[in-house]
Design a protein around this motif. Structure first.
Motif, PDB file in Angstrom:
ATOM      1  N   TYR A  22      44.219  40.519  36.982  1.00  0.00           N
ATOM      2  CA  TYR A  22      43.875  39.901  38.260  1.00  0.00           C
ATOM      3  C   TYR A  22      44.231  38.421  38.247  1.00  0.00           C
ATOM      4  O   TYR A  22      44.404  37.801  37.186  1.00  0.00           O
ATOM      5  N   ASN A  23      44.321  37.862  39.464  1.00  0.00           N
ATOM      6  CA  ASN A  23      44.448  36.417  39.659  1.00  0.00           C
ATOM      7  C   ASN A  23      45.660  35.833  38.946  1.00  0.00           C
ATOM      8  O   ASN A  23      45.567  34.900  38.157  1.00  0.00           O
ATOM      9  N   THR A  24      46.826  36.389  39.241  1.00  0.00           N
ATOM     10  CA  THR A  24      48.074  35.903  38.651  1.00  0.00           C
ATOM     11  C   THR A  24      48.920  35.198  39.711  1.00  0.00           C
ATOM     12  O   THR A  24      48.716  35.363  40.916  1.00  0.00           O
ATOM     13  N   TYR A  25      49.883  34.425  39.230  1.00  0.00           N
ATOM     14  CA  TYR A  25      50.777  33.664  40.097  1.00  0.00           C
ATOM     15  C   TYR A  25      52.229  34.072  39.837  1.00  0.00           C
ATOM     16  O   TYR A  25      52.566  34.544  38.747  1.00  0.00           O
ATOM     17  N   ASP A  26      53.079  33.878  40.870  1.00  0.00           N
ATOM     18  CA  ASP A  26      54.503  34.109  40.645  1.00  0.00           C
ATOM     19  C   ASP A  26      55.142  32.853  40.061  1.00  0.00           C
ATOM     20  O   ASP A  26      54.455  31.867  39.762  1.00  0.00           O
ATOM     21  N   ALA A  27      56.451  32.876  39.922  1.00  0.00           N
ATOM     22  CA  ALA A  27      57.162  31.755  39.291  1.00  0.00           C
ATOM     23  C   ALA A  27      57.070  30.483  40.105  1.00  0.00           C
ATOM     24  O   ALA A  27      57.260  29.377  39.572  1.00  0.00           O
ATOM     25  N   ASN A  28      56.746  30.610  41.408  1.00  0.00           N
ATOM     26  CA  ASN A  28      56.629  29.430  42.269  1.00  0.00           C
ATOM     27  C   ASN A  28      55.194  28.962  42.447  1.00  0.00           C
ATOM     28  O   ASN A  28      54.908  28.121  43.296  1.00  0.00           O
ATOM     29  N   GLY A  29      54.295  29.516  41.643  1.00  0.00           N
ATOM     30  CA  GLY A  29      52.900  29.090  41.701  1.00  0.00           C
ATOM     31  C   GLY A  29      52.103  29.684  42.845  1.00  0.00           C
ATOM     32  O   GLY A  29      51.004  29.207  43.155  1.00  0.00           O
ATOM     33  N   LYS A  30      52.640  30.749  43.468  1.00  0.00           N
ATOM     34  CA  LYS A  30      51.925  31.402  44.558  1.00  0.00           C
ATOM     35  C   LYS A  30      51.160  32.612  44.042  1.00  0.00           C
ATOM     36  O   LYS A  30      51.611  33.296  43.118  1.00  0.00           O
ATOM     37  N   ARG A  31      49.992  32.861  44.666  1.00  0.00           N
ATOM     38  CA  ARG A  31      49.193  34.005  44.253  1.00  0.00           C
ATOM     39  C   ARG A  31      49.979  35.299  44.454  1.00  0.00           C
ATOM     40  O   ARG A  31      50.577  35.518  45.507  1.00  0.00           O
ATOM     41  N   HIS A  32      49.936  36.147  43.431  1.00  0.00           N
ATOM     42  CA  HIS A  32      50.731  37.372  43.484  1.00  0.00           C
ATOM     43  C   HIS A  32      50.025  38.471  42.697  1.00  0.00           C
ATOM     44  O   HIS A  32      49.595  38.261  41.566  1.00  0.00           O
ATOM     45  N   GLY A  33      49.902  39.626  43.346  1.00  0.00           N
ATOM     46  CA  GLY A  33      49.201  40.734  42.709  1.00  0.00           C
ATOM     47  C   GLY A  33      47.746  40.793  43.148  1.00  0.00           C
ATOM     48  O   GLY A  33      47.336  40.166  44.127  1.00  0.00           O
ATOM     49  N   LYS A  34      46.956  41.553  42.412  1.00  0.00           N
ATOM     50  CA  LYS A  34      45.547  41.746  42.758  1.00  0.00           C
ATOM     51  C   LYS A  34      44.735  40.503  42.403  1.00  0.00           C
ATOM     52  O   LYS A  34      44.886  39.924  41.328  1.00  0.00           O
ATOM     53  N   TRP A  35      43.857  40.132  43.363  1.00  0.00           N
ATOM     54  CA  TRP A  35      42.999  38.967  43.166  1.00  0.00           C
ATOM     55  C   TRP A  35      41.545  39.323  43.438  1.00  0.00           C
ATOM     56  O   TRP A  35      41.233  40.136  44.319  1.00  0.00           O
ATOM     57  N   GLN A  36      40.694  38.687  42.665  1.00  0.00           N
ATOM     58  CA  GLN A  36      39.253  38.709  42.910  1.00  0.00           C
ATOM     59  C   GLN A  36      38.737  37.288  42.762  1.00  0.00           C
ATOM     60  O   GLN A  36      39.094  36.598  41.807  1.00  0.00           O
ATOM     61  N   LYS A  37      37.908  36.868  43.714  1.00  0.00           N
ATOM     62  CA  LYS A  37      37.292  35.551  43.599  1.00  0.00           C
ATOM     63  C   LYS A  37      35.795  35.708  43.740  1.00  0.00           C
ATOM     64  O   LYS A  37      35.319  36.455  44.597  1.00  0.00           O
ATOM     65  N   ARG A  38      35.052  35.001  42.892  1.00  0.00           N
ATOM     66  CA  ARG A  38      33.599  35.098  42.897  1.00  0.00           C
ATOM     67  C   ARG A  38      32.987  33.803  43.420  1.00  0.00           C
ATOM     68  O   ARG A  38      33.617  32.747  43.419  1.00  0.00           O
ATOM     69  N   TYR A  39      31.746  33.897  43.874  1.00  0.00           N
ATOM     70  CA  TYR A  39      31.036  32.697  44.300  1.00  0.00           C
ATOM     71  C   TYR A  39      30.769  31.803  43.098  1.00  0.00           C
ATOM     72  O   TYR A  39      30.605  32.291  41.973  1.00  0.00           O
ATOM     73  N   GLU A  40      30.730  30.510  43.345  1.00  0.00           N
ATOM     74  CA  GLU A  40      30.535  29.546  42.261  1.00  0.00           C
ATOM     75  C   GLU A  40      29.230  29.809  41.519  1.00  0.00           C
ATOM     76  O   GLU A  40      28.188  30.042  42.135  1.00  0.00           O
ATOM     77  N   ASN A  41      29.316  29.803  40.209  1.00  0.00           N
ATOM     78  CA  ASN A  41      28.161  30.023  39.333  1.00  0.00           C
ATOM     79  C   ASN A  41      27.463  31.356  39.604  1.00  0.00           C
ATOM     80  O   ASN A  41      26.243  31.464  39.555  1.00  0.00           O
ATOM     81  N   SER A  42      28.265  32.370  39.916  1.00  0.00           N
ATOM     82  CA  SER A  42      27.696  33.673  40.242  1.00  0.00           C
ATOM     83  C   SER A  42      28.667  34.774  39.852  1.00  0.00           C
ATOM     84  O   SER A  42      29.884  34.568  39.798  1.00  0.00           O
TER      85      SER A  42
END
Length: 228
Positions: A22-42
């Protein structure tokens, strides 16, 4: 251990979960593939979905800070279009509303549901973020309770209200979001009891009042002050 903890908190560095990266970037620094983001400190998910070189595609699920595993919104993004399909849900997973958006503007038909039910409460039409067309509201039994016409975000033309048995109770006329024109009130049997005109949101001219189908009183508006 310290770096792993930071990665989890920020939710922006790639990690592996059950073999899925999860949470990977392509060669240009753009988000690419599956992403998950969590709430801060949670550990609570904020959203999860898939990016294609920086653009959201497919299904994204969004969660509230204390929402558990039940998404409160699901958005479906198209690779070839800016139109997004959206559904909103209660904390128990019951649908609240659904429709389409482009950026932050609602477009097309939006549908709303009665609380905790799959029965339609209201449908309305949007154009570029503004109400445009029929807005229809329903009782839980499916009977129409109100019909209003909007043009460019403002009420225009006739607005009609009904009883649960389908009897017309009120008829209003609007121009540029103001009461302007004939207004009529009916009893639950559909008998006319009041009629008169509005002019720019104010009663204007002769208003008539009926009892048992017969004219019982007339009033002239604006009301004349005594002694004038």
């Amino acid at each position: 251990m310290r770096s792993t903890f930071l990665f989890c908190v920020l939710g922006v560095i790639s990690f592996s979960l059950l073999g899925q990266e999860y949470n990977t970037y392509d060669a240009n620094g753009k988000r690419h593939g599956k992403w998950q983001k969590r709430y801060e400190n949670s550990d609570q998910l904020r959203y999860e979905g898939t990016f294609d070189h920086g653009k959201e595609i497919g299904e994204f699920k969004f969660y509230k800070p204390s929402g558990g595993n039940t998404p409160t919104a699901i958005k479906i993004f198209s690779k070839d279009s800016d139109t997004v399909q959206i559904k909103y849900f209660t904390a128990k997973g019951k649908i609240i509303s659904k429709g389409q958006m482009i950026n932050k503007d609602r477009i097309g038909v939006w549908t709303y549901y009665h609380n905790g039910s799959d029965k339609i409460m209201m449908t309305e039409h949007y154009k570029s973020g503004k109400l445009n067309g029929e807005q229809l509201t329903y009782f839980e039994n499916g009977q129409l309770t109100e019909k209003t016409i909007y043009v460019d975000g403002k009420r225009q033309g006739k607005r009609t209200m009904y009883s649960e048995k389908g009897v017309v109770l009120k008829e209003f006329t609007y121009e540029n979001d103001q009461l302007h024109g004939m207004t009529k009130y009916y009893d639950t049997q559909g008998e006319l009891i009041i009629e008169g005109n509005y002019k720019r949101d104010r009663k204007d001219g002769i208003w008539k009042y009926y009892e048992n189908g017969k004219l019982s009183e007339q009033k002239l508006f604006p009301l004349q002050k005594s002694g004038s």
